[in-house]
Design a protein around this motif. Structure first.
Motif, mmCIF file in Angstrom:
data_model
loop_
_atom_site.group_PDB
_atom_site.id
_atom_site.type_symbol
_atom_site.label_atom_id
_atom_site.label_comp_id
_atom_site.label_asym_id
_atom_site.label_seq_id
_atom_site.Cartn_x
_atom_site.Cartn_y
_atom_site.Cartn_z
ATOM 1 N N VAL A 300 0.852 -1.186 0.000
ATOM 2 C CA VAL A 300 0.000 0.000 0.000
ATOM 3 C C VAL A 300 0.886 1.234 0.000
ATOM 4 N N GLY A 301 0.706 2.102 -0.986
ATOM 5 C CA GLY A 301 1.533 3.297 -1.111
ATOM 6 C C GLY A 301 0.782 4.562 -0.791
ATOM 7 N N ARG A 302 0.163 5.162 -1.809
ATOM 8 C CA ARG A 302 -0.483 6.456 -1.626
ATOM 9 C C ARG A 302 -1.597 6.430 -0.586
ATOM 10 N N ALA A 303 -2.309 5.306 -0.495
ATOM 11 C CA ALA A 303 -3.378 5.222 0.510
ATOM 12 C C ALA A 303 -2.810 5.349 1.923
ATOM 13 N N LEU A 304 -1.595 4.816 2.138
ATOM 14 C CA LEU A 304 -0.959 4.944 3.458
ATOM 15 C C LEU A 304 -0.371 6.335 3.675
ATOM 16 N N LEU A 305 -0.036 7.033 2.589
ATOM 17 C CA LEU A 305 0.401 8.417 2.750
ATOM 18 C C LEU A 305 -0.775 9.289 3.188
ATOM 19 N N LYS A 306 -1.945 9.011 2.617
ATOM 20 C CA LYS A 306 -3.136 9.781 2.980
ATOM 21 C C LYS A 306 -3.629 9.441 4.376
ATOM 22 N N ASP A 307 -3.468 8.185 4.761
ATOM 23 C CA ASP A 307 -4.020 7.700 6.037
ATOM 24 C C ASP A 307 -3.004 6.777 6.711
ATOM 25 N N PRO A 308 -2.181 7.306 7.625
ATOM 26 C CA PRO A 308 -1.199 6.455 8.314
ATOM 27 C C PRO A 308 -1.845 5.292 9.061
ATOM 28 N N PHE A 309 -3.153 5.422 9.349
ATOM 29 C CA PHE A 309 -3.879 4.379 10.069
ATOM 30 C C PHE A 309 -4.735 3.558 9.109
ATOM 31 N N TRP A 310 -4.265 3.442 7.868
ATOM 32 C CA TRP A 310 -5.002 2.660 6.881
ATOM 33 C C TRP A 310 -5.291 1.229 7.360
ATOM 34 N N PRO A 311 -4.381 0.552 8.057
ATOM 35 C CA PRO A 311 -4.728 -0.788 8.549
ATOM 36 C C PRO A 311 -5.958 -0.779 9.457
ATOM 37 N N ARG A 312 -6.076 0.234 10.308
ATOM 38 C CA ARG A 312 -7.268 0.322 11.165
ATOM 39 C C ARG A 312 -8.511 0.556 10.311
ATOM 40 N N THR A 313 -8.387 1.432 9.305
ATOM 41 C CA THR A 313 -9.502 1.702 8.400
ATOM 42 C C THR A 313 -9.911 0.428 7.672
ATOM 43 N N ALA A 314 -8.925 -0.324 7.164
ATOM 44 C CA ALA A 314 -9.213 -1.569 6.454
ATOM 45 C C ALA A 314 -9.869 -2.590 7.375
ATOM 46 N N ALA A 315 -9.394 -2.665 8.612
ATOM 47 C CA ALA A 315 -9.986 -3.595 9.578
ATOM 48 C C ALA A 315 -11.450 -3.271 9.804
ATOM 49 N N GLU A 316 -11.751 -2.007 9.941
ATOM 50 C CA GLU A 316 -13.131 -1.587 10.154
ATOM 51 C C GLU A 316 -13.996 -1.976 8.956
ATOM 52 N N GLN A 317 -13.448 -1.811 7.749
ATOM 53 C CA GLN A 317 -14.195 -2.183 6.542
ATOM 54 C C GLN A 317 -14.456 -3.679 6.475
ATOM 55 N N LEU A 318 -13.583 -4.459 7.092
ATOM 56 C CA LEU A 318 -13.715 -5.922 7.072
ATOM 57 C C LEU A 318 -14.418 -6.461 8.315
ATOM 58 N N GLY A 319 -14.847 -5.572 9.197
ATOM 59 C CA GLY A 319 -15.496 -6.012 10.424
ATOM 60 C C GLY A 319 -14.544 -6.642 11.408
ATOM 61 N N GLU A 320 -13.268 -6.286 11.303
ATOM 62 C CA GLU A 320 -12.236 -6.825 12.188
ATOM 63 C C GLU A 320 -11.913 -5.839 13.300
ATOM 64 N N THR A 321 -11.412 -6.361 14.399
ATOM 65 C CA THR A 321 -10.852 -5.535 15.459
ATOM 66 C C THR A 321 -9.401 -5.950 15.644
ATOM 67 N N ILE A 322 -8.486 -5.019 15.419
ATOM 68 C CA ILE A 322 -7.070 -5.334 15.569
ATOM 69 C C ILE A 322 -6.531 -4.632 16.804
ATOM 70 N N SER A 323 -5.387 -5.081 17.265
ATOM 71 C CA SER A 323 -4.790 -4.499 18.467
ATOM 72 C C SER A 323 -4.348 -3.067 18.197
ATOM 73 N N GLU A 324 -4.763 -2.180 19.103
ATOM 74 C CA GLU A 324 -4.327 -0.790 19.004
ATOM 75 C C GLU A 324 -3.006 -0.609 19.734
#
Length: 340
Positions: A300-324
């Motif tokens: 992931v390139g530009r999407a991570l530049l726009k959103d440093p917390f893209w993994p959290r965003t992706a988890a939310e889209q997938l209905g996942e809860t990841i460790s903060e």
């Protein structure tokens, strides 16, 4: 659990998820090619954001292969700041990769080196002698030693986008008539000998980024890179990071996942792990790529530049809860929280 947030182990290095920060150039290093405070903050934010693997931007193995602001690892004096950054990112639970490269004919300032003297945007370049080739190959080896001492987990060689390794691989730019030019075997020789030298000093995961399609009828296509991938596999390369373009100014038609087919072809036909890259912008898209067996990592390139917390965003889209990160505990995914 989703595949995107399942761990993967590559040559003994465990990644907590399949999200790799693509090596995005910042040109924010100091005049000696050393990391700056801004880059500590830049990479630190993505580690806090829970990327599984942070691939540090392309780092020149020689001063001749770097532009102002580019990172370098051609000198032992550049190691200390890298070691500090790697340690900091490790403390946040992320693995760290380093992309080693040489700008070649695309060097913006001064005369660039190239396989055969092909001009870049009207600017002449210097064709490399055999002695210069040997020197640069040794420089890749020495940079790998410094990366190892700094604690890096993964090394990636930048063999894409028209830079020096790609310049040797491509029939568009490589017009040599010696053992480094002509046939696929000869055009691969520069990369092959570089891999051989790096593997002498590096036992960890070794990736190569390629331009699997050069968007020119006489350039390399996926069929050429399937051949190159077979050779890389035999030399102990662990993963192909499949990008495209950059040898010419020809722009591809871009759309979500436009390069994924290249990663899939190499994975299925050569049996090598791959990273997919190119307009992968949401968690469901990334998950589908992994579920279909098209790739093993999502770069992931530009999407991570726009959103440093893209993994959290992706988890939310997938209905996942990841460790903060501990200071954010119970803040990322809770509902009904009222700001005080």
């Amino acid at each position: 659990m989703s595949m995107l947030f399942s761990p993967i182990t590559i040559r003994g290095v465990r990644l907590k998820n399949r999200i790799m920060m693509s090596p995005m150039g910042t040109l924010a290093a100091d005049q000696e090619g050393k990391l700056t405070e801004w880059q500590y903050l830049h990479y630190g934010a993505r580690a806090i954001g829970q990327a599984g693997l942070i691939m540090i931007e392309v780092t020149a193995v020689e001063r001749t292969g770097a532009d102002p602001g580019g990172l370098g690892l051609w000198d032992d004096g550049q190691e200390q700041r890298l070691r500090e950054l790697v340690s900091m990112l490790h403390r946040q639970g992320t693995a760290v990769g380093m992309q080693l490269g040489h700008a070649g004919r695309k060097k913006e300032q001064g005369t660039g080196f190239s396989s055969s003297g092909a001009a870049y945007r009207g600017k002449r370049t210097k064709p490399m002698t055999i002695a210069e080739i040997e020197r640069v190959i040794e420089a890749f080896r020495n940079a790998a030693v410094r990366a190892r001492r700094a604690g890096v987990d993964v090394i990636e060689l930048h063999g894409a986008h028209g830079y020096l390794i790609n310049d040797f691989l491509s029939p568009l730019t490589n017009q040599r008539e010696d053992m480094y030019g002509g046939s696929r075997e000869n055009r691969y020789r520069f990369l092959g000998r570089t891999l051989e030298k790096v593997r002498q000093v590096w036992n960890g995961p070794l990736f190569v980024r390629i331009s699997a399609e050069e968007y020119h009828p006489h350039g390399n296509h996926i069929e050429d890179h399937l051949d190159f991938a077979e050779r890389m596999k035999a030399q102990g390369v662990d993963l192909i990071d499949a990008s495209s373009g950059g040898v010419t100014d020809q722009k591809p038609e871009v759309y979500p996942g436009y390069q994924v087919a290249y990663a899939e072809a190499i994975r299925r036909q050569i049996g090598m792990p791959t990273a997919a890259v190119g307009l992968i912008t949401c968690g469901k898209q990334a998950e589908e790529i992994l579920r279909k067996g098209q790739a093993d990592l999502i770069a992931v390139g530009r999407a991570l530049l726009k959103d440093p917390f893209w993994p959290r965003t992706a988890a939310e889209q997938l209905g996942e809860t990841i460790s903060e990160p501990a200071p954010y505990r119970n803040q990322w995914f809770t509902t009904g929280y009222t700001e005080g």
